[in-house]
Design a protein around this motif. Structure first.
Motif, short mmCIF file in Angstrom:
data_model
loop_
_atom_site.label_atom_id
_atom_site.label_comp_id
_atom_site.label_asym_id
_atom_site.label_seq_id
_atom_site.Cartn_x
_atom_site.Cartn_y
_atom_site.Cartn_z
N PRO A 42 0.85 -1.19 0.00
CA PRO A 42 0.00 0.00 0.00
C PRO A 42 0.89 1.25 0.00
N ALA A 43 0.38 2.35 -0.55
CA ALA A 43 1.16 3.59 -0.61
C ALA A 43 0.24 4.79 -0.39
N CYS A 44 0.84 5.91 -0.08
CA CYS A 44 0.10 7.16 0.12
C CYS A 44 -0.39 7.66 -1.24
N PRO A 45 -1.70 7.84 -1.43
CA PRO A 45 -2.21 8.28 -2.73
C PRO A 45 -1.86 9.73 -3.07
N PRO A 50 8.45 10.09 -1.54
CA PRO A 50 8.81 8.93 -2.37
C PRO A 50 8.94 7.64 -1.56
N ALA A 51 9.10 7.76 -0.25
CA ALA A 51 9.22 6.57 0.61
C ALA A 51 7.90 6.22 1.29
N ALA A 52 6.79 6.72 0.76
CA ALA A 52 5.48 6.50 1.40
C ALA A 52 4.84 5.20 0.95
N VAL A 53 5.64 4.14 0.95
CA VAL A 53 5.14 2.79 0.63
C VAL A 53 5.41 1.93 1.85
N LEU A 54 4.42 1.16 2.26
CA LEU A 54 4.55 0.33 3.45
C LEU A 54 4.41 -1.13 3.07
#
Length: 59
Positions: A42-45, A50-54
């Motif tokens: 999942p990622a920040c929409p 750029p590192a907003a993927v978990l």
């Protein structure tokens, strides 16, 4: 968070000739991605970082 993709469990990549043999793989001729576990990304929409993927391990 928004769903981006899912990496299936036991996804393998072939070993190139001359590369080291995988020490924790299922076979000697393939590398296992994420040690054979399924992973959801999942990622920040808003894409504010750029590192907003978990990565979430499913196994």
């Amino acid at each position: 968070m928004a769903f981006v993709c899912q990496v299936p469990e036991s996804l393998e990549f072939g070993v190139r000739p001359g590369a080291p043999v995988p020490s924790h793989g299922i076979r000697d001729d393939a590398y296992a991605l994420f040690l054979g576990s399924e992973v959801c990304l999942p990622a920040c929409p808003l894409r504010c970082d750029p590192a907003a993927v978990l990565p979430v391990n499913q196994g």
